[in-house]
Design an enzyme around this catalytic site. Structure first.
Site, PDB file in Angstrom:
ATOM      1  N   PRO A  23       0.839  -1.204   0.000  1.00  0.00           N
ATOM      2  CA  PRO A  23       0.000   0.000   0.000  1.00  0.00           C
ATOM      3  C   PRO A  23       0.874   1.254   0.000  1.00  0.00           C
ATOM      4  CG  PRO A  23       0.027  -1.040   2.173  1.00  0.00           C
ATOM      5  CD  PRO A  23       0.727  -1.967   1.237  1.00  0.00           C
ATOM      6  N   LEU A  24       0.553   2.191  -0.886  1.00  0.00           N
ATOM      7  CA  LEU A  24       1.387   3.386  -1.065  1.00  0.00           C
ATOM      8  C   LEU A  24       0.530   4.625  -1.243  1.00  0.00           C
ATOM      9  CD1 LEU A  24       3.867   1.707  -3.548  1.00  0.00           C
ATOM     10  CD2 LEU A  24       4.511   2.618  -1.294  1.00  0.00           C
ATOM     11  N   GLN A  99      -6.954  -1.022   1.195  1.00  0.00           N
ATOM     12  CA  GLN A  99      -6.510  -0.771   2.571  1.00  0.00           C
ATOM     13  C   GLN A  99      -7.420   0.273   3.234  1.00  0.00           C
ATOM     14  OE1 GLN A  99      -2.754   1.199   3.716  1.00  0.00           O
ATOM     15  NE2 GLN A  99      -2.223  -0.669   4.845  1.00  0.00           N
ATOM     16  N   ALA A 177      -1.178  -0.734  11.009  1.00  0.00           N
ATOM     17  CA  ALA A 177       0.265  -0.468  11.132  1.00  0.00           C
ATOM     18  C   ALA A 177       0.555   1.022  11.275  1.00  0.00           C
ATOM     19  CB  ALA A 177       0.978  -1.021   9.895  1.00  0.00           C
ATOM     20  N   TYR A 180      -1.283   4.400  13.143  1.00  0.00           N
ATOM     21  CA  TYR A 180      -2.612   4.958  12.922  1.00  0.00           C
ATOM     22  C   TYR A 180      -3.571   4.398  13.990  1.00  0.00           C
ATOM     23  CZ  TYR A 180      -0.271   6.776   8.872  1.00  0.00           C
ATOM     24  OH  TYR A 180       0.623   7.445   8.079  1.00  0.00           O
ATOM     25  N   ARG A 267      13.800  -2.964   9.932  1.00  0.00           N
ATOM     26  CA  ARG A 267      14.748  -2.581   8.899  1.00  0.00           C
ATOM     27  C   ARG A 267      16.171  -2.824   9.361  1.00  0.00           C
ATOM     28  NH1 ARG A 267      12.994   1.409   5.475  1.00  0.00           N
ATOM     29  NH2 ARG A 267      10.779   1.350   5.757  1.00  0.00           N
TER      30      ARG A 267
HETATM   31  C1  FNR Z   1       4.248   4.018   2.271  1.00  0.00           C
HETATM   32  N1  FNR Z   1       3.850   2.998   3.158  1.00  0.00           N
HETATM   33  C2  FNR Z   1       2.511   2.816   3.415  1.00  0.00           C
HETATM   34  N2  FNR Z   1       2.093   1.800   4.232  1.00  0.00           N
HETATM   35  C3  FNR Z   1       0.790   1.544   4.408  1.00  0.00           C
HETATM   36  O1  FNR Z   1       0.453   0.594   5.124  1.00  0.00           O
HETATM   37  N3  FNR Z   1      -0.159   2.326   3.806  1.00  0.00           N
HETATM   38  C4  FNR Z   1       0.161   3.381   3.007  1.00  0.00           C
HETATM   39  O2  FNR Z   1      -0.726   4.043   2.448  1.00  0.00           O
HETATM   40  C5  FNR Z   1       1.547   3.660   2.822  1.00  0.00           C
HETATM   41  N4  FNR Z   1       1.953   4.721   2.066  1.00  0.00           N
HETATM   42  C6  FNR Z   1       3.275   4.869   1.728  1.00  0.00           C
HETATM   43  C7  FNR Z   1       3.640   5.862   0.814  1.00  0.00           C
HETATM   44  C8  FNR Z   1       4.957   5.980   0.409  1.00  0.00           C
HETATM   45  C9  FNR Z   1       5.315   7.007  -0.632  1.00  0.00           C
HETATM   46  C10 FNR Z   1       5.939   5.111   0.950  1.00  0.00           C
HETATM   47  C11 FNR Z   1       7.382   5.206   0.511  1.00  0.00           C
HETATM   48  C12 FNR Z   1       5.581   4.160   1.878  1.00  0.00           C
HETATM   49  C13 FNR Z   1       4.820   1.979   3.594  1.00  0.00           C
HETATM   50  C14 FNR Z   1       5.018   0.948   2.492  1.00  0.00           C
HETATM   51  O3  FNR Z   1       3.852   0.172   2.296  1.00  0.00           O
HETATM   52  C15 FNR Z   1       6.183  -0.014   2.801  1.00  0.00           C
HETATM   53  O4  FNR Z   1       5.920  -0.698   4.014  1.00  0.00           O
HETATM   54  C16 FNR Z   1       7.490   0.747   2.943  1.00  0.00           C
HETATM   55  O5  FNR Z   1       7.699   1.582   1.808  1.00  0.00           O
HETATM   56  C17 FNR Z   1       8.674  -0.192   3.069  1.00  0.00           C
HETATM   57  O6  FNR Z   1       8.758  -1.048   1.940  1.00  0.00           O
HETATM   58  P1  FNR Z   1       9.845  -0.777   0.777  1.00  0.00           P
HETATM   59  O7  FNR Z   1       9.570   0.569   0.193  1.00  0.00           O
HETATM   60  O8  FNR Z   1      11.200  -0.809   1.440  1.00  0.00           O
HETATM   61  O9  FNR Z   1       9.631  -1.903  -0.189  1.00  0.00           O
END
Ligand code: FNR
Length: 365
Positions: A23-24, A99, A177, A180, A267
């Protein structure tokens, strides 16, 4: 032979590979927090045959929002926008879970209805910044929820889950996670309540488990997932005994029969020790407590992703940042192709730049 490219199941769904999209939050929705055509393009680019996408976090109410431009799932007007996203992912043979999100204290009065204080289990502010229309501003001091207000928030999650169903998603993931609202109730650094939602872990987990049950009432347990970050300190999170807290949660969720547990891993920086301030809890620790699908996320590269699924500690690996810059990430990993670098400055908000303009390996060649 790569284990990442063997089939697996998530709830009732057959997947043909184990490279999931994490989720991003990208903050590019239209006014009214409605998903738009640009978002349809972004998800279409990242969908793959037999692959799993978890959507960006979507607030279940306006009070649950802390990020201007995050698309919601609290109004019927948002359903049609999401339907275009889910149709597009399905037409490429992919699956997509939505999500569900309530930020609790990680918000600002400017994002709240009537300029009210954000809500939380206890009136303790987080350090960090909310994303308002005027830019990044320090989080506001939250107001502690009254006991009688809590059922209405559980109901917001249930209603959001129902809209997800109407929007054509394959399931929902509860955002438990990253500090929140459900996480704020769970961990004792943020929950100082003295009623049945505070104190012993059975009480602190109550909100998260009630939200899970409400969501199950809409979807059935096998289409519900949960994301947790037992080692995360983002959002000023802390717990006096994370192993016990998250072990309890994994066991309770297993009993409820949900499809998957999605764990943000501690990490490791290079060869250095854990970069977090509290005792890390990795997916390996939770594996014995959860009998269905485990998804690991956080800091994976192609080799470490392969290693964790080969070891059996996780069934899938979710990639975040690499998926932002590589729309064809599963195909690149399958073929061992190099990855595009990501540009942090375009992560949150903006237009197509840094969003839908990263090339596939094919296009680059
Ligand atoms: C996130 N992450 C994140 N996690 C989540 O649970 N919901 C979300 O909406 C978001 N949004 C989000 C936006 C951006 C721009 C980043 C970089 C990260 C965390 C993400 O899902 C993930 O756990 C982390 O980025 C670590 O994984 P990577 O990037 O190392 O593969």
């Amino acid at each position: 032979m790569s284990k990442l490219f063997t089939s697996t199941k998530v709830g009732p769904y057959e997947l043909t590979h184990r490279v999931a999209m994490a989720p991003l939050t990208r903050m590019r929705s239209d006014p009214g927090d409605i998903p738009n055509g640009l978002m349809v393009k972004y998800y279409t680019q990242r969908a793959s045959q037999g692959g799993l996408i978890v959507s960006e976090a979507t607030p279940v109410s306006t009070r649950g929002n802390g990020y201007a431009g995050a698309p919601g799932i609290y109004s019927d007007a948002q359903i049609a926008g999401w339907q275009r996203v889910t149709d597009a992912v399905h037409s490429k043979g992919g699956r997509i879970f939505q999500q569900l999100w309530h930020v609790g204290r990680q918000s600002h009065v400017d994002l709240q209805p009537n300029g009210d204080a954000p809500v939380a289990p206890s009136a303790i502010a987080a350090e960090g910044y909310a994303y308002t229309k005027a830019g990044e501003v320090p989080f506001s001091i939250p107001r502690a929820l009254e006991l009688h207000e809590i059922p209405a928030i559980v109901e917001e999650f249930r209603a959001g889950a129902e809209r997800s169903l109407r929007a054509g998603f394959d399931g929902v993931e509860i955002h438990g996670a990253n500090g929140y609202l459900p996480d704020q109730f769970l961990q004792d650094g943020t929950n100082k309540r003295t009623d049945e939602y505070g104190g012993p872990i059975g009480n602190r987990a109550r909100f998260l488990l009630e939200v899970t049950q409400a969501t199950i009432s809409v979807w059935g347990a096998d289409r519900v997932g949960m994301r947790i970050s037992p080692s995360g300190t983002y959002g000023s999170m802390s717990d006096s005994n994370p192993r016990a807290t998250f072990g309890y949660v994994a066991t309770a969720l297993d009993r409820l029969g949900i499809a998957y547990l999605h764990v943000v891993e501690p990490r490791i920086k290079g060869t250095e020790e854990i970069a977090f301030g509290q005792a890390p809890v990795a997916v390996q620790h939770l594996r014995p407590k959860f009998s269905r699908t485990l998804i690991a996320a956080g800091g994976f590269n192609p080799a470490s992703a392969e290693a964790i699924v080969a070891s059996g500690d996780a069934d899938l690996v979710a990639f975040g940042r690499h998926f932002i810059s590589n729309p064809d990430l599963p195909e690149r990993l399958r073929q061992g192709l190099p990855l595009n670098a990501y540009d942090r400055s375009t992560f949150y908000g903006g237009d197509s730049q840094g969003y839908t303009d990263y090339p596939t390996a094919k296009a680059a060649a």
